[in-house]
Design a protein around this motif. Structure first.
Motif, mmCIF file in Angstrom:
data_model
loop_
_atom_site.group_PDB
_atom_site.id
_atom_site.type_symbol
_atom_site.label_atom_id
_atom_site.label_comp_id
_atom_site.label_asym_id
_atom_site.label_seq_id
_atom_site.Cartn_x
_atom_site.Cartn_y
_atom_site.Cartn_z
ATOM 1 N N CYS A 49 -9.869 -3.255 -7.306
ATOM 2 C CA CYS A 49 -8.474 -3.506 -6.968
ATOM 3 C C CYS A 49 -8.381 -4.957 -6.501
ATOM 4 O O CYS A 49 -8.907 -5.308 -5.445
ATOM 5 N N VAL A 50 -7.724 -5.798 -7.283
ATOM 6 C CA VAL A 50 -7.650 -7.229 -6.996
ATOM 7 C C VAL A 50 -6.836 -7.483 -5.735
ATOM 8 O O VAL A 50 -7.208 -8.308 -4.905
ATOM 9 N N GLU A 51 -5.733 -6.758 -5.569
ATOM 10 C CA GLU A 51 -4.845 -6.993 -4.433
ATOM 11 C C GLU A 51 -5.493 -6.658 -3.103
ATOM 12 O O GLU A 51 -5.218 -7.297 -2.089
ATOM 13 N N CYS A 52 -6.335 -5.631 -3.076
ATOM 14 C CA CYS A 52 -6.974 -5.211 -1.826
ATOM 15 C C CYS A 52 -8.416 -5.692 -1.717
ATOM 16 O O CYS A 52 -9.038 -5.534 -0.664
ATOM 17 N N ALA A 53 -8.955 -6.262 -2.782
ATOM 18 C CA ALA A 53 -10.339 -6.739 -2.829
ATOM 19 C C ALA A 53 -11.317 -5.616 -2.494
ATOM 20 O O ALA A 53 -12.213 -5.769 -1.676
ATOM 21 N N LYS A 54 -11.117 -4.470 -3.151
ATOM 22 C CA LYS A 54 -11.990 -3.311 -2.932
ATOM 23 C C LYS A 54 -12.554 -2.848 -4.271
ATOM 24 O O LYS A 54 -11.904 -2.948 -5.311
ATOM 25 N N LEU A 62 -9.814 4.772 -7.956
ATOM 26 C CA LEU A 62 -8.975 3.576 -8.081
ATOM 27 C C LEU A 62 -7.519 3.958 -8.311
ATOM 28 O O LEU A 62 -6.614 3.382 -7.694
ATOM 29 N N ARG A 63 -7.275 4.952 -9.171
ATOM 30 C CA ARG A 63 -5.902 5.413 -9.413
ATOM 31 C C ARG A 63 -5.271 5.967 -8.141
ATOM 32 O O ARG A 63 -4.115 5.673 -7.834
ATOM 33 N N GLU A 64 -6.019 6.784 -7.415
ATOM 34 C CA GLU A 64 -5.502 7.355 -6.165
ATOM 35 C C GLU A 64 -5.227 6.259 -5.137
ATOM 36 O O GLU A 64 -4.256 6.320 -4.387
ATOM 37 N N HIS A 65 -6.078 5.259 -5.102
ATOM 38 C CA HIS A 65 -5.874 4.133 -4.180
ATOM 39 C C HIS A 65 -4.581 3.399 -4.519
ATOM 40 O O HIS A 65 -3.813 3.052 -3.624
ATOM 41 N N ARG A 66 -4.336 3.150 -5.799
ATOM 42 C CA ARG A 66 -3.134 2.416 -6.205
ATOM 43 C C ARG A 66 -1.857 3.197 -5.937
ATOM 44 O O ARG A 66 -0.797 2.612 -5.818
ATOM 45 N N ARG A 67 -1.946 4.514 -5.845
ATOM 46 C CA ARG A 67 -0.773 5.320 -5.521
ATOM 47 C C ARG A 67 -0.555 5.415 -4.017
ATOM 48 O O ARG A 67 0.482 5.898 -3.575
ATOM 49 N N GLY A 68 -1.507 4.955 -3.232
ATOM 50 C CA GLY A 68 -1.464 5.126 -1.790
ATOM 51 C C GLY A 68 -0.589 4.125 -1.050
ATOM 52 O O GLY A 68 -0.180 3.089 -1.562
ATOM 53 N N LYS A 69 -0.323 4.466 0.202
ATOM 54 C CA LYS A 69 0.553 3.674 1.059
ATOM 55 C C LYS A 69 -0.063 2.322 1.402
ATOM 56 O O LYS A 69 0.634 1.303 1.395
ATOM 57 N N ASN A 70 -1.343 2.287 1.704
ATOM 58 C CA ASN A 70 -1.979 1.028 2.096
ATOM 59 C C ASN A 70 -1.955 0.004 0.965
ATOM 60 O O ASN A 70 -1.703 -1.180 1.193
ATOM 61 N N HIS A 71 -2.195 0.449 -0.262
ATOM 62 C CA HIS A 71 -2.178 -0.468 -1.402
ATOM 63 C C HIS A 71 -0.766 -1.005 -1.634
ATOM 64 O O HIS A 71 -0.578 -2.207 -1.838
ATOM 65 N N LYS A 72 0.215 -0.126 -1.585
ATOM 66 C CA LYS A 72 1.596 -0.552 -1.821
ATOM 67 C C LYS A 72 2.065 -1.525 -0.747
ATOM 68 O O LYS A 72 2.766 -2.495 -1.037
#
Length: 120
Positions: A49-54, A62-72
């Protein structure tokens, strides 16, 4: 006390200004998107994930992370321009005129660019 400090540094992510610099630097962005296998990263660094550097081990994570509140929240914060040294100096009253002139010129340039995009 030592265990608390250790956990804080263990989970520390990159700061927003560092990630914003990575997104603005074309060489760094190409390096992240090239997906060159890296043995030190989870799943060879493929799921990133480029935006979160994870890095993630599976595509599902990765898909679940991108749907999450912290990523958004992080993406929304990255849309804002980070403060620069010129802005800090202007807030302190040093070099105010040149800062505001440059800021006004940037705003005018953006408006002209939007008009050209609408016409095209």
């Amino acid at each position: 006390m030592g265990s608390i400090r250790r956990s804080k540094t263990k989970r520390r992510t990159r700061d927003l200004d560092q990630i914003h610099g990575d997104l603005r630097n074309p060489r760094q962005l190409l390096q992240l998107k090239a997906l060159i296998p890296d043995e030190d990263r989870p799943a060879l660094g493929i799921y990133h994930c480029v935006e979160c550097a994870k890095y993630f081990e599976q595509e599902h994570n990765l898909r679940e992370h991108r749907r999450g509140k912290n990523h958004k929240r992080r993406v929304r914060m990255l849309k804002e321009e980070p403060y620069s040294q010129k802005e800090a100096d202007a807030a302190a009253g040093i070099g105010c005129a040149s800062f505001y002139e440059a800021r006004e010129q940037k705003r005018v340039d953006e408006e002209e660019q939007r008009k050209m995009e609408i016409e095209a």
